[in-house]
Design a protein around this motif. Structure first.
Motif, PDB file in Angstrom:
ATOM      1  N   VAL A 162      56.632  13.904  77.026  1.00 35.96           N
ATOM      2  CA  VAL A 162      55.694  14.735  77.798  1.00 35.96           C
ATOM      3  C   VAL A 162      54.297  14.652  77.199  1.00 35.96           C
ATOM      4  N   ALA A 163      54.214  14.730  75.864  1.00 34.54           N
ATOM      5  CA  ALA A 163      52.902  14.641  75.203  1.00 34.54           C
ATOM      6  C   ALA A 163      52.259  13.287  75.448  1.00 34.54           C
ATOM      7  N   ALA A 164      53.066  12.221  75.395  1.00 28.52           N
ATOM      8  CA  ALA A 164      52.522  10.884  75.628  1.00 28.52           C
ATOM      9  C   ALA A 164      52.051  10.725  77.066  1.00 28.52           C
ATOM     10  N   GLY A 165      52.852  11.192  78.018  1.00 29.39           N
ATOM     11  CA  GLY A 165      52.452  11.100  79.418  1.00 29.39           C
ATOM     12  C   GLY A 165      51.182  11.872  79.707  1.00 29.39           C
ATOM     13  N   ASP A 186      45.118  11.722  80.654  1.00 29.48           N
ATOM     14  CA  ASP A 186      43.765  12.139  80.278  1.00 29.48           C
ATOM     15  C   ASP A 186      42.805  10.970  80.109  1.00 29.48           C
ATOM     16  N   THR A 187      43.344   9.741  79.958  1.00 37.19           N
ATOM     17  CA  THR A 187      42.450   8.593  79.766  1.00 37.19           C
ATOM     18  C   THR A 187      41.788   8.154  81.067  1.00 37.19           C
ATOM     19  N   HIS A 188      42.392   8.505  82.234  1.00 41.11           N
ATOM     20  CA  HIS A 188      41.855   8.165  83.563  1.00 41.11           C
ATOM     21  C   HIS A 188      41.761   6.657  83.781  1.00 41.11           C
ATOM     22  N   LYS A 189      42.557   5.873  83.058  1.00 38.26           N
ATOM     23  CA  LYS A 189      42.591   4.432  83.256  1.00 38.26           C
ATOM     24  C   LYS A 189      43.791   4.086  84.134  1.00 38.26           C
ATOM     25  N   ASP A 235      45.926   1.576  84.364  1.00 36.89           N
ATOM     26  CA  ASP A 235      47.149   1.117  83.700  1.00 36.89           C
ATOM     27  C   ASP A 235      47.846   2.264  82.962  1.00 36.89           C
ATOM     28  N   ASN A 236      47.055   3.103  82.295  1.00 40.02           N
ATOM     29  CA  ASN A 236      47.640   4.228  81.562  1.00 40.02           C
ATOM     30  C   ASN A 236      48.247   5.251  82.506  1.00 40.02           C
ATOM     31  N   ILE A 237      47.589   5.487  83.631  1.00 34.89           N
ATOM     32  CA  ILE A 237      48.120   6.454  84.607  1.00 34.89           C
ATOM     33  C   ILE A 237      49.425   5.934  85.202  1.00 34.89           C
ATOM     34  N   LYS A 238      49.495   4.626  85.435  1.00 36.43           N
ATOM     35  CA  LYS A 238      50.738   4.047  85.935  1.00 36.43           C
ATOM     36  C   LYS A 238      51.860   4.214  84.916  1.00 36.43           C
ATOM     37  N   ALA A 239      51.541   3.975  83.627  1.00 37.90           N
ATOM     38  CA  ALA A 239      52.542   4.169  82.573  1.00 37.90           C
ATOM     39  C   ALA A 239      52.971   5.622  82.480  1.00 37.90           C
ATOM     40  N   ALA A 240      52.011   6.545  82.639  1.00 42.51           N
ATOM     41  CA  ALA A 240      52.345   7.976  82.620  1.00 42.51           C
ATOM     42  C   ALA A 240      53.280   8.327  83.767  1.00 42.51           C
ATOM     43  N   GLY A 241      53.018   7.744  84.938  1.00 38.62           N
ATOM     44  CA  GLY A 241      53.903   7.991  86.078  1.00 38.62           C
ATOM     45  C   GLY A 241      55.321   7.528  85.811  1.00 38.62           C
ATOM     46  N   GLU A 242      55.474   6.380  85.139  1.00 34.30           N
ATOM     47  CA  GLU A 242      56.815   5.888  84.807  1.00 34.30           C
ATOM     48  C   GLU A 242      57.507   6.805  83.808  1.00 34.30           C
TER      49      GLU A 242
END
Length: 651
Positions: free
Chosen positions: A464-467, A472-475, A477-484
């Motif tokens: 949860v903390a990582a997601g 918060d980075t608004h990038k 690729d990172n948002i896609k990883a957070a979604g996964e």
């Protein structure tokens, strides 16, 4: 073989089912006639189990080939009752899906005793989904016990219940389990309420005799002493501890804990040498009544601490060194890391300041560079002395060594949630959010991939903390990883609010149209979110009003009330540019960069200085360009030489 079996059956038919001694005699008689009679050995083993002779029953199973497969349930039960619960789990699991309900109960009990609480909780959930009227009460109690143990071992996300319910407070057993779960979560006030309720319900239980009530009340009272001690209610804890009849506690594991807690709650036993003697006078529990590992670790820690207080630092250093060396480093075993911390304490014994302790402990890293407990101890001392940079560098260097090793077990330690949390906390303390987010993202990426050495599910708190950090980075690729990440959490538990919120937040940025309708139902309505807002007050405070085609241009916006300008942030000056005599809080001289003679407050001393100053002052007398003071001085000097030369000779 057939004659022997028929003879045994005839004998069993003539005896009472409760007369296990007679059954045993008949089985022994049959075995004397035919030592290969598996049926007779089976009957003998069952009779021994009924007579609580579990060791003898296990011996029958181990000495008779083929009996273990024929009577798998009885064999697993004998293993469980003789203290080999892990082996009992293997036997129960080997029975496969065809195992009956009795074997399912056996598997759950053995898994619980072998500290595989996740498996025990799952089996009890499966049994509850196919309820049997006579078992519902027992399953509810055992499920509550498994949930509380999950909380103790840091797997609280797998627990079925996170808070005590009204149903839990209807029976003293479930109320006691609810109290244990609350203690594990640190909710001591809630635990105190649950324990009082458990006591009241036990006292009011009409189906129990007075002796049975007293036996059930003793563990509740022991737990109450612990809770009161943790709450700081030492007077109440000490008074309650004096009422416990230790000799009446049949379970030696509980009696041992009760005596240790009474020492901790006692004000009179302040002498460490007396505490040391009383601690070691407690009876040690047998193999079949051992403490769980988290209890054993705490009790071992208590023993080391009492020894240190009794000036036995050398003995503690020696014994902890043996524990540390017996396990390959790095290790996440709590007992090993606890020993490492107390080993450091023994080396720094009687040292008063943290900086002096560091001088004694840091050299130990040369011998044990991958000792997790030692590294965390040194990092903690650095934090206490406000040296966050050194603590961060220590952990980063340790992580680099583990990454370079390439070992799967080393990488599991490298990305352990507790160590990741420690480094992220240090980054946060130093104002380095980018480094913290990067570390969380790497940890999440590691645990999302299955590993051979991975035996447990990834930490939910870490994921949860990582997601959240990736969002918060608004990038993209990172948002896609957070979604996964949030999708995997949602698949595990579709009622998890953190997973739902993270999934909706990620999808709303990536592809809002792909948000499932069932997820949107979790979101609160807009009217509910703004029900406490006063639109008129907001407009009066200066919020721009909505534009309208019919409104006059001057009425389209409200004037914004003037606000105080934010105070200018003081410019930070590097230490290298600070003057030597700088004092924190003292205003520095604004003319400190000018030469002394150019400063407004400069006042020359002496007649020559004042005369020189007159030539530098604006409006003062100006010396002749052809005859500067330096030239005048030279002329006067040359004239003096001429007089000397003319004396006694021609000029």
């Amino acid at each position: 073989m057939a004659t022997t079996t028929k003879s045994l059956s005839a004998l069993l038919a003539q005896t009472s089912l409760e007369d296990h001694d007679e059954v045993l005699k008949a089985a022994n008689a049959a075995i004397k006639k035919s030592k290969t009679d598996v049926e007779a050995h089976h009957v003998k083993a069952v009779a021994l189990l009924h007579m609580d002779r579990y060791g003898d029953a296990l011996e029958v199973f181990e000495n008779r080939q083929g009996l273990q497969e024929k009577a798998a349930f009885e064999y697993a039960y004998a293993l469980y009752k003789t203290g080999n619960a892990a082996k009992a789990v293997e036997i129960a699991e080997a029975a496969g899906p065809a195992r009956g309900r009795g074997m399912e109960h056996m598997l759950a009990q053995a898994a619980y005793r072998s500290e595989n609480f996740a498996k025990a909780a799952k089996v009890y959930r499966d049994l509850a989904n196919e309820p049997v009227h006579d078992e519902e009460y027992d399953i509810r109690i055992n499920s509550g016990a498994a949930d509380s143990q999950l909380e103790w071992t840091g797997q609280g996300e797998l627990a079925q219940k996170k808070k005590p319910t009204r149903e839990d407070l209807e029976v003293f057993e479930t109320a006691f389990n609810a109290a244990c779960g609350s203690i594990a979560r640190g909710e001591l006030a809630q635990a105190e309420v649950c324990l009082k309720r458990a006591k009241d319900l036990c006292d009011a239980a009409s189906e129990l005799s007075e002796a049975e009530k007293q036996a059930e009340l003793l563990p509740i009272t022991v737990q109450q002493v612990y809770v009161l001690t943790q709450l700081g209610k030492m007077d109440e804890a000490e008074a309650l501890a004096t009422t416990i009849p230790f000799a009446d506690i049949k379970e030696l594991s509980t009696r041992y804990i009760a005596q240790v807690n009474s020492i901790a709650a006692s004000k009179e036993i302040s002498n460490p040498y007396l505490s040391h003697r009383l601690f070691h006078s407690s009876p040690k529990p047998p193999l079949t009544d051992q403490h769980f590992s988290f209890q054993s670790n705490i009790l071992q820690q208590d023993e080391y601490v009492i020894s240190l207080l009794s000036q036995k630092a050398a003995g503690v250093a020696s014994s902890t060194e043996k524990v540390i060396s017996a396990t390959p480093a790095p290790s996440l075993a709590p007992g090993v890391n606890m020993a490492a911390v107390l080993n450091a304490a023994a080396h720094a014994h009687n040292i008063e300041t943290e900086k002096a302790a560091l001088k004694e402990i840091v050299p130990l890293l040369e011998k044990r560079p991958n000792d997790v407990g030692l590294i965390l101890t040194i990092a903690h001392l650095y934090v206490i002395t406000n040296n966050y940079a050194a603590a961060t560098h220590l952990l980063e260097s340790f992580f680099t060594r583990l990454e370079q090793s390439g070992s799967a077990s080393d990488l599991d330690v490298r990305f352990a949630p507790g160590l990741i949390a420690s480094l992220v906390s240090l980054y946060a303390q130093q104002g380095r959010p980018g480094a913290a987010k990067s570390e969380l993202a790497k940890a999440a990426e590691y645990w999302r991939k299955p590993h051979k050495s991975q035996t447990e599910a990834p930490s939910k708190a870490l994921m949860v903390a990582a997601g959240t950090a990736l969002l918060d980075t608004h990038k993209p690729d990172n948002i896609k990883a957070a979604g996964e990440i949030f999708k995997s959490l949602y698949d595990q538990d579709n009622d998890d609010r953190a997973a739902v919120a993270g999934l909706v937040a990620a999808y709303s940025i990536i592809d809002p149209s792909s948000i499932p309708a069932d997820l949107l139902s979790y979101l609160p309505e807009a009217s509910r979110l703004i029900q406490d807002m006063d639109a008129a007050a907001l407009e009066k405070a200066g919020i721009p009003a909505g534009t309208s085609t019919t409104a006059a241009p001057e009425s389209r916006k409200r004037s914004i009330a003037p606000t105080k300008p934010a105070p200018a942030r003081a410019k930070r000056i590097r230490k290298a540019r600070m003057p030597k005599e700088y004092v924190d809080g003292k205003k520095m001289d604004p003319e400190r960069w000018l030469p002394m003679r150019d400063r407004s407050y400069y006042r020359p001393k002496g007649r020559k200085g004042k005369k020189r100053m007159e030539g530098l002052t604006q409006g003062g007398a100006v010396a002749d360009e052809k005859s500067t003071p330096l030239q005048e001085k030279k002329v006067a000097k040359d004239a003096g030489r001429g007089k000397k030369k003319g004396k006694g000779g021609k000029w």
